[in-house]
Design an enzyme around this catalytic site. Structure first.
Site, mmCIF file in Angstrom:
data_model
loop_
_atom_site.group_PDB
_atom_site.id
_atom_site.type_symbol
_atom_site.label_atom_id
_atom_site.label_comp_id
_atom_site.label_asym_id
_atom_site.label_seq_id
_atom_site.Cartn_x
_atom_site.Cartn_y
_atom_site.Cartn_z
ATOM 1 N N THR A 290 5.508 2.645 -19.362
ATOM 2 C CA THR A 290 4.963 3.028 -18.064
ATOM 3 C C THR A 290 5.489 4.405 -17.723
ATOM 4 O O THR A 290 6.516 4.840 -18.245
ATOM 5 C CB THR A 290 5.434 2.045 -16.984
ATOM 6 O OG1 THR A 290 6.858 2.094 -16.931
ATOM 7 C CG2 THR A 290 5.005 0.638 -17.327
ATOM 8 N N GLU B 147 0.677 -2.379 -17.714
ATOM 9 C CA GLU B 147 1.193 -3.742 -17.782
ATOM 10 C C GLU B 147 0.089 -4.782 -17.932
ATOM 11 O O GLU B 147 0.365 -5.963 -18.118
ATOM 12 C CB GLU B 147 2.009 -4.066 -16.511
ATOM 13 C CG GLU B 147 3.369 -3.388 -16.443
ATOM 14 C CD GLU B 147 3.339 -2.010 -15.808
ATOM 15 O OE1 GLU B 147 2.252 -1.407 -15.745
ATOM 16 O OE2 GLU B 147 4.409 -1.526 -15.371
ATOM 17 N N LYS C 158 5.675 0.087 7.410
ATOM 18 C CA LYS C 158 5.899 -1.178 8.080
ATOM 19 C C LYS C 158 6.290 -0.917 9.520
ATOM 20 O O LYS C 158 7.390 -0.469 9.813
ATOM 21 C CB LYS C 158 6.959 -1.978 7.340
ATOM 22 C CG LYS C 158 6.427 -2.352 5.955
ATOM 23 C CD LYS C 158 7.394 -3.075 5.093
ATOM 24 C CE LYS C 158 6.719 -3.326 3.739
ATOM 25 N NZ LYS C 158 7.579 -3.964 2.761
ATOM 26 N N TRP D 177 1.644 -3.927 8.570
ATOM 27 C CA TRP D 177 1.551 -2.846 7.594
ATOM 28 C C TRP D 177 0.454 -1.853 7.946
ATOM 29 O O TRP D 177 -0.617 -2.233 8.408
ATOM 30 C CB TRP D 177 1.262 -3.431 6.204
ATOM 31 C CG TRP D 177 2.393 -4.243 5.644
ATOM 32 C CD1 TRP D 177 3.554 -4.581 6.276
ATOM 33 C CD2 TRP D 177 2.445 -4.822 4.339
ATOM 34 N NE1 TRP D 177 4.343 -5.335 5.446
ATOM 35 C CE2 TRP D 177 3.689 -5.502 4.251
ATOM 36 C CE3 TRP D 177 1.593 -4.826 3.238
ATOM 37 C CZ2 TRP D 177 4.087 -6.189 3.098
ATOM 38 C CZ3 TRP D 177 1.978 -5.505 2.095
ATOM 39 C CH2 TRP D 177 3.217 -6.178 2.030
#
Lengths: 548, 548
Positions: free
Chosen positions: B185, B330, B439, B444
């Site tokens: 990654t 992934e 937040k 959110w």
């Protein structure tokens, strides 16, 4: 060193989980055995299948136990499938077209513990239940109203089981090699043999058939599987449709042209699959009634060779594309489809027709080879024919309980019992059954090819070719002809008709006119019976040889 | 009881075997790194890959060893892949866009034994070879002519290895959980982590992506993967194209609009896949040159969110359908595609656009859930957003060598690090990165949504939103604006512009005009750097609070 991607066993319960989660409101419409059209959704089917799982557990069904279904294509049949398979039991589909004693043999061999049946089959089961001691519970796939007409001691009502059980049950969580389904071959020789599918094999078959070049179902499709769940897994559609969220239209017990046409139009079907006879009935109905197909785009045809007239009829009169498919119970069942590759797609419609009539190409996951009697590989030239052998993750390795012993060759291939050619584009074409092919002087002659040509003679109603013993050539072909009513013909007329159409050495040594050519249960010519009838026949060429 | 279907391990060598057997003459066309267009076939690639396998064995490469490739998309790169994977070694794809010390870290961490490289990267490797002690052999992917310009001690010539070795080698025959590939990654935080793909995960990813509702490649397609093999496996195309016999067109090192357009037209490409910037370059080139797209039908776009202008441009000016895709290293990498379901397909083109801009739907084999900070599942209503977690057979279970420890939640899901919504149709839309989301008072706020709206202001060149500490609400949004050259604006202009477009409590507490908004290596806004730069910033609303 093994990799560390997630451990996610390929179990078929995940397919219905997926349908519920992402296509929960998508419809499954059935023509019920009781009559009315019944509408449900993948969400509801998931819930009801889970309730059935608990019902089965309550009846004592454990992982590995066989639970039989003798049923048409309906939403309830799908609920039974997933309810059985989800808890690791084995769904054993019974073919109602088999003779009663074959059915009894199969149920006893499988040791089925529970049997689900549609109302249709209650009378025959009542007659034979004493011969089926392994079956402890009989579930009639109807509601309480439907049960009123059922005269079968101790029978359970499907809808009662659904109503009385909770959906709180865990599916899956077992090895992907766990058996999921069981289907017996029709068994033209000896007893029927069982193919024990696994969750893995069903799941992989599903993924492969979803490919664009295979069945290619999408969330936008409305799919009507005429091909039965009780034989050859409805070509996998009971798995592949929920896997992508296609709307499912289940025809129940009515497969005639008018009933199928009604569903195709009323439900907006885009994709359907069936054997040639069903399509012949549909085309006849459409022509009689001047009917139209306003939504249907693709039909897949398999089970036996597709007549050219069907492909042309669909294409020219109704704008529907026909894909020929081939497979067998031992292959889960799909083996090849005649979807065009780039070279074929570049041809004109008329030139493509020749390839559309072949059984088609193999997707990744299906290996094929042609071999001669010595097991040596033969070329893919479109003319050499040999035994067709197959290999792959959804092809049988051994029959249930080891029946038939070792069935794979040393490279791990399974012998299909078919004789075929493969052309340079990879299109396979079945030319004969291995047991029918004529071996003349060490070379093979296709009986089907001669039959297909001979039946084109204007005086022929039906033709069959078999091999007859010959002292020099081992076998030589004999052509049996059933003439059209009121017509007379000579042997020479048929031999002259074949001249130039086949190799000289393929020419039958004799033509025999007969009153009857027997057909088997699936509509194919019963060569075994013909050979029995002809057992005292002696070739004229053999006699000459002897008298010479 | 386990079933007895055939044992046929899902190993990727079978994919190239299939291509050779059934699509052996199908072309693979590459723009070579040396310059000229090079034409080969799956049959030749199979033969050459087998020769490379023997070459690797000769160099001491064993099952499980890592062999790196630092290379563009070309036929040779495919030969290297299958040559490495076929013998159970691990193909470690290196991303040349990484910084040199990241590359060195990765090669050392993977302990690569052999490294294949294109001519392009010889200079940089020469500079760093002393830091890469695990690499015993360096293979330059060129011919003897190309080697003349190579100044790299001990370097081996790719074409020499092919020429000097036999193709007589056995591929496969090992467990399907054997690792096949390794990709790190990009590692925005901490060191890059390796995802170790297996033969099974690559094979299943291939089957899933071949579905009509996913990539849906067919034997009739001509496929140009601009998306690199060195990152995210070219979205699986190096497997899926040979699996169905699509013609492959490999762009080599030239990804500019003119070069891509030339290949699209000269090779008759029907399908292509790339990140948005590539398509932006292509559209710009086509408009400048009045170019046409005469064969291209579908493009898949992923890697970052697709701007509406690209979808419209392709659709309205060139008749090409755009499918938005989302995935990650992934996930092998594909997770979702925006292919329409039946309900969306029934909408007008204009109404469908909203869904085309979402990241799309998950195929069977990809499970998704949205959760809040407590790990509780959130509804699929298209507005509630939460952390996106995924599960499936081609999703990472653990990083290579256990880096990062346990990465799955108790249900076995992997946290993507993205924040998303899922609507009633199952369309997922990324709304933010989890580390960027604000937040505020336990709720959110999506920074990306505010940015996308704010940048629509005519005076804005670039906008970014970050959270700033607030004594009462924990965090409140701050809008950073880089104005267009020579333009002036007030905070109020931007706040008024946003009014009515977002919920009141999402309105930024402040607007800060900046000279520069930094972008990362992949063209995305570098929020980490912005937060660093703003670390001493105090919200006016926070000050008021304090002074109140």
């Amino acid at each position: 060193m093994l990799g560390q991607m997630q451990d996610w066993p390929l179990t078929v319960d995940k397919i219905l989980d997926h349908a519920k989660e992402w296509h929960g409101g998508r419809e499954v419409v059935s023509r019920s055995v009781e009559g009315p059209i019944v509408r449900t959704t993948y969400g509801e089917i998931h819930e009801r299948a889970k309730r059935l799982s608990n019902a089965l557990k309550g009846l004592g069904v454990q992982k590995g136990d066989r639970v039989a279904t003798l049923a048409w294509n309906t939403g309830r049949h799908i609920e039974a499938w997933y309810g059985i398979m989800g808890i690791g039991a084995v769904c054993h589909t019974l073919n109602p077209r088999l003779f009663a004693d074959q059915l009894c043999y199969i149920v006893n061999h499988a040791e089925d513990k529970v049997l689900f049946t549609d109302l249709t089959f209650v009378p025959i089961l009542k007659q034979h239940r004493e011969k089926l001691p392994s079956v402890k519970h009989w579930v009639i796939m109807t509601d309480r109203e439907g049960m009123k007409g059922v005269d079968f001691e101790g029978a359970l009502c499907f809808e009662d089981l659904v109503e009385q059980n909770s959906a709180d049950v865990t599916w899956g969580g077992f090895d992907e090699q766990t058996p999921s389904g069981l289907c017996y071959t029709s068994g033209t020789t000896g007893n029927p043999k069982g193919v024990l599918y696994t969750h893995r094999s069903n799941f992989l078959h599903t993924l492969v058939t979803l490919g664009s070049d295979v069945m290619g179902l999408s969330a936008r499709d409305v799919v009507l599987p005429v091909v039965p769940m009780f034989h050859a897994n409805a070509w996998g559609i009971a798995f592949s449709a929920p896997a992508v969220g296609s709307k499912l239209v289940m025809p129940g017990a009515k497969l005639d042209g008018a009933s199928i046409h009604e569903l195709l139009e009323s439900e907006g079907v885009t994709f359907s699959a069936a054997v040639p006879t069903v399509w012949q009935m549909l085309l006849a109905h459409l022509r009689e009634t001047n009917g139209k197909l306003t939504t249907l785009k693709r039909v897949v045809i398999g089970g036996s060779a597709v007549p050219e007239a069907i492909v042309r009829g669909f294409r020219d009169e109704f704008g529907v594309d026909v894909t020929h498919a081939w497979g067998m119970t031992e292959m889960s069942p799909l083996g090849t489809l005649s979807n065009p590759n780039a070279a074929i797609a570049a041809l004109s419609d008329e030139e493509q027709l020749k390839f559309k009539l072949k059984q088609g190409r193999a997707p990744v996951g299906v290996e094929m080879k042609l071999v001669n009697d010595a097991g040596e590989r033969l070329p893919h030239d479109g003319t050499t024919f040999g035994r067709l052998l197959v290999k792959g993750p959804f092809i049988v390795g051994k029959y249930f309980k080891g029946d038939g012993g070792e069935i794979l060759d040393e490279e791990g291939f399974f012998d299909t019992g078919d004789v075929a050619t493969i052309d340079q584009h990879g299109y396979m074409q079945i030319t004969d059954r291995a047991k029918d092919v004529i071996k003349s002087g060490g070379e093979w002659i296709s009986t089907i090819e001669i039959e297909n040509l001979a039946v084109g003679h204007e005086k022929a109603a039906l033709c069959a070719v078999i091999g007859a013993a010959h002292p020099k050539w081992d076998e030589r072909p004999v052509l049996l002809v059933k003439l059209k009513e009121g017509v007379e013909a000579t042997k020479e007329e048929f031999l002259n008709f074949l001249e130039g159409k086949i190799a000289k050495w393929w020419t039958p040594d004799d033509v025999v006119f007969v009153d009857d050519i027997p057909l088997g249960a699936t509509g194919k010519i019963d060569k075994k019976l013909i050979r029995d009838r002809m057992k005292d026949y002696v070739l004229p060429t053999a006699k000459e040889k002897v008298s010479a």
